[in-house]
Design a protein around this motif. Structure first.
Motif, PDB file in Angstrom:
ATOM      1  N   GLU A 102      17.142  25.783  42.584  1.00 34.33           N
ATOM      2  CA  GLU A 102      18.531  25.096  42.384  1.00 34.33           C
ATOM      3  C   GLU A 102      18.970  24.319  43.833  1.00 34.33           C
ATOM      4  O   GLU A 102      18.538  24.830  44.849  1.00 34.33           O
ATOM      5  CB  GLU A 102      19.689  25.837  41.855  1.00 34.33           C
ATOM      6  CG  GLU A 102      19.481  26.689  40.348  1.00 34.33           C
ATOM      7  CD  GLU A 102      19.194  27.983  40.771  1.00 34.33           C
ATOM      8  OE1 GLU A 102      19.359  28.899  39.830  1.00 34.33           O
ATOM      9  OE2 GLU A 102      18.629  28.222  41.773  1.00 34.33           O
ATOM     10  N   LEU A 118      23.899  18.955  40.028  1.00 36.98           N
ATOM     11  CA  LEU A 118      22.995  20.004  40.550  1.00 36.98           C
ATOM     12  C   LEU A 118      21.775  19.682  39.920  1.00 36.98           C
ATOM     13  O   LEU A 118      21.524  18.853  38.709  1.00 36.98           O
ATOM     14  CB  LEU A 118      23.497  21.322  39.910  1.00 36.98           C
ATOM     15  CG  LEU A 118      24.994  21.804  40.289  1.00 36.98           C
ATOM     16  CD1 LEU A 118      25.402  23.094  39.686  1.00 36.98           C
ATOM     17  CD2 LEU A 118      25.034  21.729  41.733  1.00 36.98           C
ATOM     18  N   CYS A 156      17.670  21.405  39.213  1.00 35.57           N
ATOM     19  CA  CYS A 156      16.969  22.837  39.049  1.00 35.57           C
ATOM     20  C   CYS A 156      15.580  22.287  38.871  1.00 35.57           C
ATOM     21  O   CYS A 156      15.207  22.157  37.652  1.00 35.57           O
ATOM     22  CB  CYS A 156      17.467  23.601  37.834  1.00 35.57           C
ATOM     23  SG  CYS A 156      16.482  24.918  37.391  1.00 35.57           S
ATOM     24  N   TRP A 183      22.485  26.230  32.262  1.00 40.25           N
ATOM     25  CA  TRP A 183      23.147  26.650  33.536  1.00 40.25           C
ATOM     26  C   TRP A 183      24.162  27.541  33.193  1.00 40.25           C
ATOM     27  O   TRP A 183      24.853  27.523  32.164  1.00 40.25           O
ATOM     28  CB  TRP A 183      23.850  25.219  34.081  1.00 40.25           C
ATOM     29  CG  TRP A 183      22.809  24.237  34.660  1.00 40.25           C
ATOM     30  CD1 TRP A 183      22.187  23.237  33.864  1.00 40.25           C
ATOM     31  CD2 TRP A 183      22.420  24.236  35.841  1.00 40.25           C
ATOM     32  NE1 TRP A 183      21.589  22.496  34.865  1.00 40.25           N
ATOM     33  CE2 TRP A 183      21.485  23.260  35.907  1.00 40.25           C
ATOM     34  CE3 TRP A 183      22.671  24.982  36.999  1.00 40.25           C
ATOM     35  CZ2 TRP A 183      20.931  22.884  37.214  1.00 40.25           C
ATOM     36  CZ3 TRP A 183      22.144  24.643  38.050  1.00 40.25           C
ATOM     37  CH2 TRP A 183      21.138  23.537  38.202  1.00 40.25           C
ATOM     38  N   ARG A 189      27.094  30.458  35.395  1.00 30.93           N
ATOM     39  CA  ARG A 189      27.729  30.352  36.650  1.00 30.93           C
ATOM     40  C   ARG A 189      28.465  31.725  36.963  1.00 30.93           C
ATOM     41  O   ARG A 189      28.428  32.606  35.890  1.00 30.93           O
ATOM     42  CB  ARG A 189      28.744  29.528  37.066  1.00 30.93           C
ATOM     43  CG  ARG A 189      29.934  29.544  36.057  1.00 30.93           C
ATOM     44  CD  ARG A 189      31.154  28.416  36.085  1.00 30.93           C
ATOM     45  NE  ARG A 189      32.183  28.550  35.436  1.00 30.93           N
ATOM     46  CZ  ARG A 189      33.269  27.670  35.447  1.00 30.93           C
ATOM     47  NH1 ARG A 189      33.171  26.444  36.115  1.00 30.93           N
ATOM     48  NH2 ARG A 189      34.393  27.892  34.874  1.00 30.93           N
ATOM     49  N   ILE A 236      24.687  17.951  30.856  1.00 33.42           N
ATOM     50  CA  ILE A 236      23.289  18.447  31.327  1.00 33.42           C
ATOM     51  C   ILE A 236      22.278  17.495  30.631  1.00 33.42           C
ATOM     52  O   ILE A 236      22.391  16.846  29.472  1.00 33.42           O
ATOM     53  CB  ILE A 236      22.967  19.852  30.634  1.00 33.42           C
ATOM     54  CG1 ILE A 236      22.011  20.548  31.092  1.00 33.42           C
ATOM     55  CG2 ILE A 236      23.101  19.792  29.046  1.00 33.42           C
ATOM     56  CD1 ILE A 236      21.542  22.177  30.641  1.00 33.42           C
ATOM     57  N   TYR A 294      19.085  18.836  35.071  1.00 35.80           N
ATOM     58  CA  TYR A 294      20.188  18.664  36.169  1.00 35.80           C
ATOM     59  C   TYR A 294      21.569  18.958  35.364  1.00 35.80           C
ATOM     60  O   TYR A 294      21.431  19.070  34.193  1.00 35.80           O
ATOM     61  CB  TYR A 294      20.373  16.893  36.183  1.00 35.80           C
ATOM     62  CG  TYR A 294      19.152  16.526  36.819  1.00 35.80           C
ATOM     63  CD1 TYR A 294      17.998  15.759  35.971  1.00 35.80           C
ATOM     64  CD2 TYR A 294      18.896  16.230  38.082  1.00 35.80           C
ATOM     65  CE1 TYR A 294      16.800  15.243  36.585  1.00 35.80           C
ATOM     66  CE2 TYR A 294      17.698  15.752  38.430  1.00 35.80           C
ATOM     67  CZ  TYR A 294      16.550  15.237  37.691  1.00 35.80           C
ATOM     68  OH  TYR A 294      15.509  14.954  38.351  1.00 35.80           O
ATOM     69  N   LEU A 295      22.739  19.172  36.092  1.00 33.33           N
ATOM     70  CA  LEU A 295      23.958  19.530  35.707  1.00 33.33           C
ATOM     71  C   LEU A 295      24.774  18.313  36.532  1.00 33.33           C
ATOM     72  O   LEU A 295      25.155  18.439  37.594  1.00 33.33           O
ATOM     73  CB  LEU A 295      24.435  20.831  35.796  1.00 33.33           C
ATOM     74  CG  LEU A 295      25.859  21.123  35.322  1.00 33.33           C
ATOM     75  CD1 LEU A 295      25.796  20.826  33.558  1.00 33.33           C
ATOM     76  CD2 LEU A 295      26.171  22.520  35.696  1.00 33.33           C
ATOM     77  N   TYR A 306      26.300  28.829  40.972  1.00 37.39           N
ATOM     78  CA  TYR A 306      25.502  28.182  39.579  1.00 37.39           C
ATOM     79  C   TYR A 306      23.979  28.473  39.545  1.00 37.39           C
ATOM     80  O   TYR A 306      23.119  28.311  40.441  1.00 37.39           O
ATOM     81  CB  TYR A 306      25.877  26.586  39.673  1.00 37.39           C
ATOM     82  CG  TYR A 306      27.208  26.380  39.209  1.00 37.39           C
ATOM     83  CD1 TYR A 306      28.330  26.369  40.157  1.00 37.39           C
ATOM     84  CD2 TYR A 306      27.660  25.770  37.948  1.00 37.39           C
ATOM     85  CE1 TYR A 306      29.638  26.524  39.789  1.00 37.39           C
ATOM     86  CE2 TYR A 306      28.804  25.537  37.556  1.00 37.39           C
ATOM     87  CZ  TYR A 306      29.775  25.765  38.449  1.00 37.39           C
ATOM     88  OH  TYR A 306      30.902  25.568  38.312  1.00 37.39           O
ATOM     89  N   TYR A 307      23.620  28.997  38.275  1.00 36.42           N
ATOM     90  CA  TYR A 307      22.338  29.402  38.220  1.00 36.42           C
ATOM     91  C   TYR A 307      21.655  28.271  37.034  1.00 36.42           C
ATOM     92  O   TYR A 307      22.083  28.386  35.865  1.00 36.42           O
ATOM     93  CB  TYR A 307      22.208  30.762  37.877  1.00 36.42           C
ATOM     94  CG  TYR A 307      22.521  31.698  39.125  1.00 36.42           C
ATOM     95  CD1 TYR A 307      23.730  32.101  39.025  1.00 36.42           C
ATOM     96  CD2 TYR A 307      21.549  32.374  39.924  1.00 36.42           C
ATOM     97  CE1 TYR A 307      24.161  33.180  39.894  1.00 36.42           C
ATOM     98  CE2 TYR A 307      21.984  33.388  40.597  1.00 36.42           C
ATOM     99  CZ  TYR A 307      23.207  33.729  40.667  1.00 36.42           C
ATOM    100  OH  TYR A 307      23.522  34.567  41.807  1.00 36.42           O
ATOM    101  N   CYS A 308      20.357  28.149  37.097  1.00 39.44           N
ATOM    102  CA  CYS A 308      19.618  27.706  36.010  1.00 39.44           C
ATOM    103  C   CYS A 308      18.718  28.622  35.455  1.00 39.44           C
ATOM    104  O   CYS A 308      18.231  29.477  36.194  1.00 39.44           O
ATOM    105  CB  CYS A 308      19.078  26.183  36.285  1.00 39.44           C
ATOM    106  SG  CYS A 308      17.475  26.515  37.271  1.00 39.44           S
ATOM    107  N   TRP A 367      15.060  32.954  36.091  1.00 37.97           N
ATOM    108  CA  TRP A 367      16.450  32.589  36.886  1.00 37.97           C
ATOM    109  C   TRP A 367      16.028  31.964  38.267  1.00 37.97           C
ATOM    110  O   TRP A 367      15.153  32.445  38.917  1.00 37.97           O
ATOM    111  CB  TRP A 367      17.492  33.487  37.072  1.00 37.97           C
ATOM    112  CG  TRP A 367      18.026  33.974  35.754  1.00 37.97           C
ATOM    113  CD1 TRP A 367      17.551  35.161  35.013  1.00 37.97           C
ATOM    114  CD2 TRP A 367      19.097  33.181  34.856  1.00 37.97           C
ATOM    115  NE1 TRP A 367      18.224  35.283  33.841  1.00 37.97           N
ATOM    116  CE2 TRP A 367      19.171  34.085  33.802  1.00 37.97           C
ATOM    117  CE3 TRP A 367      19.908  32.394  34.995  1.00 37.97           C
ATOM    118  CZ2 TRP A 367      20.364  34.085  32.886  1.00 37.97           C
ATOM    119  CZ3 TRP A 367      20.820  32.061  34.075  1.00 37.97           C
ATOM    120  CH2 TRP A 367      20.940  32.925  32.883  1.00 37.97           C
TER     121      TRP A 367
END
Length: 126
Positions: free
Chosen positions: A6, A20, A22, A36, A38, A70, A80-81, A94-96, A116
């Motif tokens: 990310e 964001l 990923c 995504w 968080r 998204i 993307y976010l 924030y994680y994807c 992740w």
């Protein structure tokens, strides 16, 4: 081996925007639904947004309220976010993630994801 990286986090003022990214390696994003999530200290990882394998279906958490979008670029193997109208409550890591198995449908359940990234920090000040 699947790797997700990310990027794009940072510090912004309330009302600002961030995008964001990923980037995924070892797994083709056109074959997997992505999401995504968080997390803040002391709390569980919570769902933010998810997109279907084809990219035609997107789901969002209620708190998004039309502020986030998204998307995925399968040619770049990247998800993307886009986050607009950010609020201090959006401050989190924030994680994807990629969904386990090949399913068209996006998922809002954390347990449906098996890979992740390391996360990217978003900090929103008032």
């Amino acid at each position: 081996q699947v790797q997700l990286v990310e990027s794009g986090g940072g510090s912004v003022q309330a009302g600002g925007s961030l995008t964001l990214s990923c980037r995924v390696s070892g797994r083709a994003t056109n074959l997997y639904a992505m999401g995504w999530f968080r997390q803040t200290p002391g709390k569980e990882r919570e769902f933010v947004a998810a997109i279907s394998r084809s990219g035609s279906i997107a789901n969002y958490a209620d708190f998004v309220n039309g502020r986030f979008s998204i998307s995925k670029n399968n040619a770049k193997n990247t998800v993307y976010l886009q986050m607009n109208l950010l609020e201090p409550e959006d401050t989190a890591l924030y994680y994807c993630g990629t969904r386990r198995g090949i399913f068209e449908e996006p998922s809002s359940s954390r347990t449906d994801y098996d890979s992740w990234g390391q996360g990217t920090q978003v900090t929103v000040s008032s």
